[in-house]
Design an enzyme around this catalytic site. Structure first.
Site, PDB file in Angstrom:
ATOM      1  CD  GLU A   1      -7.644   6.146   7.481  1.00 27.88           C
ATOM      2  OE1 GLU A   1      -8.018   5.226   6.753  1.00 27.88           O
ATOM      3  OE2 GLU A   1      -6.520   6.190   7.997  1.00 27.88           O
TER       4      GLU A   1
ATOM      5  CE  LYS B   1      -9.671   3.414   4.783  1.00 28.13           C
ATOM      6  NZ  LYS B   1      -9.234   2.158   5.382  1.00 28.13           N
TER       7      LYS B   1
ATOM      8  CD  GLU C   1     -12.185   2.106   0.445  1.00 30.41           C
ATOM      9  OE1 GLU C   1     -12.579   1.144   1.122  1.00 30.41           O
ATOM     10  OE2 GLU C   1     -10.985   2.279   0.156  1.00 30.41           O
TER      11      GLU C   1
ATOM     12  CD  GLU D   1      -2.901  -0.315   2.598  1.00 30.00           C
ATOM     13  OE1 GLU D   1      -2.668   0.688   3.287  1.00 30.00           O
ATOM     14  OE2 GLU D   1      -3.696  -1.210   2.912  1.00 30.00           O
TER      15      GLU D   1
END
Ligand SMILES: *[C@@H]1O[C@H](CO)[C@@H](O)[C@H](O)[C@H]1NC(C)=O
Ligand SMILES: *[C@@H]1O[C@H](CO)[C@@H](O)[C@H](O)[C@H]1NC(C)=O
Ligand SMILES: *[C@@H]1O[C@H](CO)[C@@H](O)[C@H](O)[C@H]1NC(C)=O
Length: 503
Positions: free
Chosen positions: A373, A365, A362, A293
């Site tokens: 986030e 999150k 998203e 990541e």
């Protein structure tokens, strides 16, 4: 262009040729050989923590249209894996932290998980890795001791199914697994995990031909110390480099420094990779560490869930979470890999896979819309790009074609030709009696098949390689009476607007 030729020996073409000769005539599936040639890829983490994300079918279409050829999942959702079948997209699945204790304690449990989540989908879905847990030391520290046993049980299950060469087992580490990371030569793992966990893990990874995976975020290093680190350096392109006083190596990219710190930490546990050749007795592979990541948020002001105060230090952290920076950093990552520039100052030959976090913004999150986030996505949930990026590499204006390299030899080309025809290339024109049958040679037929596969994959990075048997050209090749077509996929996609099951 692909970087696989200069990748680690098991993934180099010579090694593949040798393997090929060794196994020629056995029942081993050919996919095996080609899935080994996938190193040096830049992909995307497909997180699904949002209540407004597109359907999996739309996501697969989006991946293909964007030239994204490898994804990481945070589970092994069967709907997603089915949607990814026969797309040529390679996938890293994950055994979630909450399955880890069972997988460690009970080989049968690990076996059931592998059967259901890997074997049931492979090879139609090109699963090439299993992440066992995610950031276990951070997110599930009570499972730290179970981590390596769980990895070993998952690996053993893959061995029993004959999938252990095609599917590698690793575990994404949070970068906080390192106690020290600057200067890179001081890199070492945290004392509490170094000997008890990391040492056996590195031995396991080496023994199984796998690689260490780290979640490396220069963004977080920067926002914690904006007074000490320059933004350019965090974004990967500082003009004035930073020197490691011990090695004398100069770093222009914080990501490189993080990777080298990881290499040094591995070395300190005896995992130099140079200690021994691989099982084929060739070469001295660099110890591999891939980036499971990395990414940069395009917005958000806070990160309350992780107790990180972005407003501290005059708000430099919060202002770093910006669209222009996210665009700069993620394009830097993509271009590094596409230009095969994956080496670091300490390991100039290092190969790497990188998964950019994340495909979408998203909204489930973190803690609210304000939380960074929720802003790591390359796309908004409505599938609009948050900013420009290009997974197909430079020179998008010039068309390109894929042709066979005659030096690969007839046996190898024939194997690659058969594989391409079985995996989505249109080989109808090279059948006896068809317009491009002549000249009836393996090299000519392989060029047709490779080019079809390449065009249908949207000319994505890594799709004109065939373990070194093919290369890209920038003039339309004429073979006999046939000019190789370009952009077939894009035309077909436009014509078909529905689904993409055939490829
Ligand atoms: C680890 O901790 C989590 C809660 O943080 C708990 O749900 C889980 O049961 C624990 N697992 C073990 C094996 O102790
Ligand atoms: C998609 O969503 C983003 C963010 O909400 C918005 O700015 C953009 O205009 C939307 N695009 C389309 C085509 O609706
Ligand atoms: C073709 O393969 C040979 C032998 O591996 C290699 O030396 C050569 O560079 C390749 N040609 C191209 C254009 O990639």
């Amino acid at each position: 262009m692909s970087c696989s030729v200069r990748s680690s020996p098991l993934q180099g073409r010579m090694a593949l040729n040798r393997l090929f000769v060794l196994f020629l005539g056995t029942a081993l599936p050919l996919l095996f050989f080609f899935s080994l040639a996938d190193a040096g890829k830049v992909g995307v983490s497909y997180g699904r923590l949002g209540n407004n994300l597109p359907s999996t079918a739309s996501v697969v279409k989006l991946l293909k249209q964007s030239g994204i050829t490898t994804v990481r999942l945070y589970d092994a959702n069967p709907r997603v894996l089915k949607a990814l079948a026969n797309t040529g997209i390679t996938v890293m699945v994950m055994l979630p932290n909450d399955h880890l204790a069972a997988a460690a304690a009970d080989p049968a449990s690990a076996r059931r998980w592998v059967l259901r989540n890997v074997a049931a989908h492979y090879p139609a879905t090109r699963i090439h890795g299993v992440a066992v847990g995610n950031e276990v030391f951070e997110e599930a520290s009570n499972l730290t001791r179970q981590l390596v046993p769980a990895m070993a049980n998952v690996h053993a299950a893959l061995v029993r199914l004959g999938l252990d060469e095609a599917v590698k087992v690793s575990t994404p580490l949070a970068f906080t697994a390192l106690q020290e990371s600057w200067p890179p030569s001081a890199g070492r793992f945290r004392d509490d995990i170094a000997r008890p966990v990391m040492k056996p893990m590195l031995d396991f990874l080496e023994r199984t031909g796998s690689y260490l995976t780290v979640n490396a975020y220069p963004f977080f290093a920067y926002v914690e110390q904006p007074d000490k680190i320059s933004l350019d350096y965090a974004l990967g392109s500082a003009k004035a480099g930073v020197r490691d006083p011990v090695t004398g190596l100069v770093y222009h990219s914080l990501l490189d420094a993080q990777l080298d710190a990881t290499f040094f930490a591995m070395e300190k546990l005896g995992s130099s990779g140079a200690r021994q050749g691989n099982s084929l007795g060739r070469g001295t592979p660099p110890a591999r560490a891939y980036v499971s990541e990395s990414g940069w948020p395009s917005g958000g002001r806070r990160r309350p869930g992780r107790r990180l105060d972005l407003e501290a230090g005059g708000g430099a952290g919060a202002s770093a979470a910006a669209l222009a920076n996210a665009k700069a950093y993620n394009n830097y990552l993509i271009n590094r890999v596409l230009s095969c520039d994956t080496g670091t100052p300490y390991r100039p030959d290092a190969d790497m896979d990188v998964y950019i976090f994340a495909l979408f913004n998203e909204n489930d999150k973190g803690c609210g819309e304000d939380d960074i986030e929720q802003h790591f996505g390359l796309f908004y949930p409505n599938q609009t790009k948050v900013y420009e990026f290009d997974f197909r590499g430079a020179a998008p204006s010039a068309s390109s074609w894929c042709v066979a390299n005659a030096s690969a030899g007839v046996a190898w080309l024939q194997a690659a030709l058969d594989w391409a025809c079985g995996h989505g290339a249109d080989c109808s024109d090279i059948q006896a009696g068809a317009p491009c049958f002549e000249p009836d040679t393996v090299v000519a037929h392989a060029s047709h098949a490779f080019n079809s596969y390449y065009q249908r994959s949207g000319r994505a990075s890594g799709t004109c390689d065939f373990a070194g048997a093919a290369y890209v050209v920038y003039h339309a090749p004429k073979i006999g009476n046939c000019v190789l077509p370009s952009q077939v996929w894009i035309q077909e996609a436009a014509a078909k607007s529905e689904g993409y099951a055939a490829i």
